[in-house]
Scaffold this motif. Structure first.
Motif, PDB file in Angstrom:
ATOM      1  N   GLN A   1    -115.954 -61.757 -52.193  1.00 15.74           N
ATOM      2  CA  GLN A   1    -116.351 -61.749 -50.923  1.00 15.74           C
ATOM      3  C   GLN A   1    -117.185 -62.422 -49.892  1.00 15.74           C
ATOM      4  N   ASP A   2    -118.067 -64.060 -50.497  1.00 17.74           N
ATOM      5  CA  ASP A   2    -118.061 -65.435 -50.621  1.00 17.74           C
ATOM      6  C   ASP A   2    -117.474 -65.863 -49.152  1.00 17.74           C
ATOM      7  N   ALA A   3    -116.673 -65.924 -50.096  1.00 25.83           N
ATOM      8  CA  ALA A   3    -115.000 -66.594 -49.046  1.00 25.83           C
ATOM      9  C   ALA A   3    -114.874 -66.049 -47.733  1.00 25.83           C
ATOM     10  N   LEU A   4    -114.849 -64.405 -48.189  1.00 25.04           N
ATOM     11  CA  LEU A   4    -114.040 -63.743 -47.136  1.00 25.04           C
ATOM     12  C   LEU A   4    -115.147 -64.005 -45.776  1.00 25.04           C
ATOM     13  N   LYS A   5    -116.232 -63.664 -46.041  1.00 26.53           N
ATOM     14  CA  LYS A   5    -117.698 -63.886 -45.312  1.00 26.53           C
ATOM     15  C   LYS A   5    -117.278 -64.966 -44.424  1.00 26.53           C
ATOM     16  N   ASP A   6    -116.456 -66.158 -44.956  1.00 27.25           N
ATOM     17  CA  ASP A   6    -116.474 -67.626 -44.475  1.00 27.25           C
ATOM     18  C   ASP A   6    -115.147 -67.761 -43.755  1.00 27.25           C
ATOM     19  N   LEU A   7    -114.528 -66.944 -44.375  1.00 26.58           N
ATOM     20  CA  LEU A   7    -113.146 -67.084 -43.582  1.00 26.58           C
ATOM     21  C   LEU A   7    -113.265 -66.338 -42.324  1.00 26.58           C
ATOM     22  N   PHE A   8    -113.774 -64.976 -42.350  1.00 24.21           N
ATOM     23  CA  PHE A   8    -113.888 -64.349 -40.936  1.00 24.21           C
ATOM     24  C   PHE A   8    -114.563 -64.835 -40.275  1.00 24.21           C
ATOM     25  N   ALA A   9    -115.367 -65.481 -40.543  1.00 27.76           N
ATOM     26  CA  ALA A   9    -116.598 -66.356 -38.944  1.00 27.76           C
ATOM     27  C   ALA A   9    -116.055 -67.451 -38.702  1.00 27.76           C
ATOM     28  N   LEU A  10    -114.934 -68.226 -40.011  1.00 26.86           N
ATOM     29  CA  LEU A  10    -113.977 -69.420 -38.629  1.00 26.86           C
ATOM     30  C   LEU A  10    -112.963 -68.748 -37.214  1.00 26.86           C
TER      31      LEU A  10
END
Length: 787
Positions: A569-578
């Motif tokens: 979930q932490d990785a997806l948060k950054d992925l979606f932010a980018l």
């Protein structure tokens, strides 16, 4: 209705299966290094003795010998007294194993033999020889828990140190009882065969740090613990541990670091387990002394049998109070555990206290008193169940005795009292934290019992009074449970999202045969919505992984479940932010599948992960990874608990005492199965538990203390021929909040009820109680009055 999952629950292969199947998997004992030296360990021939002197001159003079280690040159590590036959005394390091063996024979040790005690009954006598001069052999366990201050739901909110485990007013509970059932004399001895890889380590030292190949369940924990041992390591930076492939460990490789000093029961380190293996400790110190790689692995089955493969014996006394309708009112239990000379306090630590877990629904008061018994036998380890098979062997037979006295079906008595979702889940172990109320996150014992009763044909069961003839058939059952990682136990995880839509999950999950790493792959794939083959687990190397507590007590499922899920979930948060600016939406409007990001409201608007990576304003030919991380530990609240039942059918030959046509019907409530194939394979391990009933225990010569069955001829390894197994599972807790996908552990409870179920079946066949494990023919014939 539970969400339909794409990857979790599917019967997918373990990572590394092909390597195992082809024999190319590299286990710790398979590794070799250029210039590697070899070590062997000299062991005591006496059960108790002081070492007066050691003469190593002839061994040191032998060509090819590089180092001889004794108390004289390694005083903080090597013994000056011994407490069992086989106790490590010295270590020889040489160019070859053969040279080391011959040199070892040249060492002259002057012993001063002392009186010793092998039999636990004799050890109870105040006049018997003491294992440790200043400590009584009967050593009261001091780290017990009393639970108080129930909230409005009846859940206890405080835990304090006490002389016994328990809660409530025991005296009042027994006064409320209409009947009281009391029984004692239950004796259980088990030492599972050490069929896994032999103990030992290969250690290299480059002048700054050690690299160690070792068989372990707790690589990161050992790395940290080395810093406060006596081998000269001062920082985790100076340690790298590799353990990519392990054979099955069954709990016995969690505290076997082999670098603790000798100590007494009052020593908080030495009494915790793991000290008297010493193979890795010798290898570490030899490598650091000689600046050469040193390999020390046990060279014989007997050597492996002697060290940390057993759990001693236990004697249990139980007293229960019931109302006429079968409701429990009080439970009093006393346990005496033969811990050997070393006394593994963890076996007492993790014993969950049967009534506090399994029967907490109605039970208002309970007490469990635990005493460690010291004898001159090898030290004990946990093994599957951590002390619960011994206890449940007694408690589940006494439940059957109560059912008969109450005129109730044993199944119905369990249903009346079994734990339900929301009931107290009280772990006595002070090794775990307790910051607030703990309860069952899921439980459906009635469904388990109904399923198994139908499978075995329980309605056709007849009382023993209606059975005659030489061969008599019986049915029995027992309920079981097991804590899966208590409060405060935790793990870290790190996930790397790659530009091609793949991912790597970095954890320290030990590969000990249970499929835990594959479960991490499946959970990662599920959380990232990619296929299983797009994920790889990085583990087995402390340089490449992140911290996690020992993989024990069926705790991997719960610890790594949340760690992996939260890292994703932490990785997806950054992925979606980018990716959001590229697709012209807010991050919360995005989702992902198959390595692509898409807009939830309009799935046609999408792009590969690489599109988000390139939005990091770096060189487009060298896009970054996206890193997600998580630190997680078990909180107070809903607890992850194994729940299962075991039924048994068998025939008793009343002339020979043999048990024939033994069949177990076992069903576990797994919450949600993470991998159907691995779940069913785990359940087949009931054979491993049945081994101790057949005679799988340590047999020592009472006159000398020497091991009599340190081989696979005299030790009966259980196979598929010894019993039939019909395993199954239910999924009642798909929304169990203790795990992101509702999974619950299952690896230990399947051992806990085997012996009690079989003993209850023997009673149903013959009318006699078997209170001793192993249940060998002589034990049964003696109970029948035939010998």
């Amino acid at each position: 209705m539970a969400k339909e999952l794409k990857v979790v629950g599917k019967p997918l292969p373990k990572q590394g299966d092909e390597l195992r199947a082809t024999g190319t998997a590299m286990y710790s004992s398979d590794y070799k290094m250029p210039g590697m030296l070899h070590g062997v360990i000299l062991r005591s021939p006496y059960a108790s003795a002081d070492i007066v002197d050691i003469d190593t001159s002839a061994a040191e003079a032998m060509t090819g010998v590089k180092l001889v280690m004794t108390y004289k040159n390694f005083p903080s590590f090597c013994a000056t007294s011994v407490q069992y036959v086989g106790y490590p005394v010295a270590c020889v390091v040489a160019l070859t194993e053969e040279i080391a063996e011959k040199a070892m024979e040249l060492i002259k040790v002057e012993y001063k033999p002392k009186p010793f005690v092998i039999d636990p009954v004799e050890a109870l006598d105040p006049d018997s020889p003491r294992v440790f001069p200043d400590t009584p052999n009967a050593y009261p366990f001091k780290l017990n828990s009393i639970f108080t201050d129930p909230n409005e739901k009846g859940l206890f909110t405080k835990r304090e140190l006490a002389e016994c485990d328990g809660y409530g007013d025991l005296e009042a509970g027994f006064k409320e009882a209409d009947i009281i059932v009391e029984d004692d004399g239950y004796s259980f001895a088990t030492q599972h065969a050490p069929v896994p890889e032999r103990r030992g380590a290969l250690v290299d030292y480059d002048g700054e740090r050690i690299t160690m190949y070792v068989v372990t369940q707790s690589a990161q924990s050992i790395r940290n613990a080395l810093c406060w041992s006596t081998v000269g390591i001062t920082s985790p930076l100076k340690v790298r541990i590799l353990s990519e492939f392990n054979s099955g460990t069954f709990g016995a490789r969690g505290d076997d670091a082999g670098f603790w000093p000798d100590g007494s029961p009052d020593d908080p380190v030495a009494f915790m387990g793991g000290g008297h293996d010493k193979s890795s400790g010798f290898a570490i110190m030899a490598a650091m002394t000689l600046r050469k790689p040193v390999r020390i692995f046990y060279t014989s089955n007997e050597e492996n049998f002697f060290h940390f493969w057993g759990r001693g014996s236990a004697n249990v006394k139980v007293r229960m109070g019931f109302k006429k309708d079968g409701t429990l009112t009080a439970w009093d239990q006393e346990e005496l555990l033969n811990c050997g000379q070393f006394g593994n306090r963890w076996t007492l630590f993790f014993r969950n206290g049967t009534p506090m877990f399994m029967y907490s629904h109605n039970l208002p008061a309970t007490r469990i008193k635990k005493t460690a018994l010291l004898t001159n036998i090898p030290g004990m380890v946990g093994w599957s169940g951590y002390g619960n098979p011994e206890v449940m062997f007694a408690t589940e037979q006494v439940m059957d005795i109560a059912a008969e006295k109450l005129g109730m079906d044993p199944v119905e008595l369990r249903k009346k009292n079994c734990a339900m979702p929301g009931d107290n889940a009280l772990n006595c172990s002070q090794a775990y934290m307790f910051t607030g109320a703990n309860w069952f996150g899921s439980a459906d014992y009635p469904q388990l019992l109904d399923k198994l009763a139908a499978q075995i044909g329980w309605e056709k069961r007849k009382p023993h009074t209606e059975k005659t003839g030489v061969i008599r058939s019986g049915m029995g059952m027992a309920l079981t449970c097991q804590q899966c990682a208590g409060e405060g136990v935790g793990a870290n995880a790190l996930v790397k999202l790659n530009v091609d839509g793949t991912a790597e999950i970095c954890v320290t999950y030990a590969d000990i045969g249970q499929g835990g790493r594959s479960a991490c792959r499946q959970m990662t794939a599920e959380a990232l919505n990619i296929s299983f083959d797009k994920v790889r687990v990085v583990a087995g190397d402390t340089d490449a992984t992140v911290w996690g507590t020992c993989n024990a007590c069926s705790g991997g499922t719960v610890k790594y479940g949340w760690a992996v899920y939260n890292a994703c979930q932490d990785a997806l948060k950054d992925l979606f932010a980018l990716g959001a600016p590229v697709l012209g939406v807010f991050p919360e409007e995005l989702a992902t599948e198959n390595g692509e990001i898409y807009v939830k409201a309009d799935p046609s608007k999408r792009m590969p992960w690489a599109g988000a990576f390139f939005n990091q304003h770096n060189n487009e030919a060298d896009p970054y990874q996206i890193i997600g991380k998580s630190t997680w530990s078990v909180p107070a609240g809903a607890k992850n608990i194994e729940k299962a039942a075991t039924f048994c059918s068998l025939d008793v030959d009343t002339e020979t005492g043999e048990l024939k046509n033994v069949k177990f019907y076992h069903c576990a409530d797994v919450g949600r199965a993470l991998n159907d194939k691995d779940t069913r394979a785990q359940l087949l391990r009931i054979h491993h538990g049945w081994e101790s009933a057949l005679g799988g225990t340590m047999r020592l010569d009472s006159a000398t203390g020497k091991l009599l069955n340190g081989n696979y001829i005299d030790y009966p390894v259980a196979t598929m021929w010894e019993c039939d197994v019909e395993p199954s599972y239910i999924e009642s807790g798909e929304n169990d909040p203790s795990h992101p996908y509702g999974a619950v552990g299952l690896g230990q409870a399947l051992q806990n009820a085997v012996h009690a179920a079989a003993a209850n079946a023997i009673y149903n066949a013959t009318g006699v109680r078997i209170k001793q494990v192993p249940m060998t023919p002589d034990v049964i014939l003696k109970a029948l009055g035939k010998i």
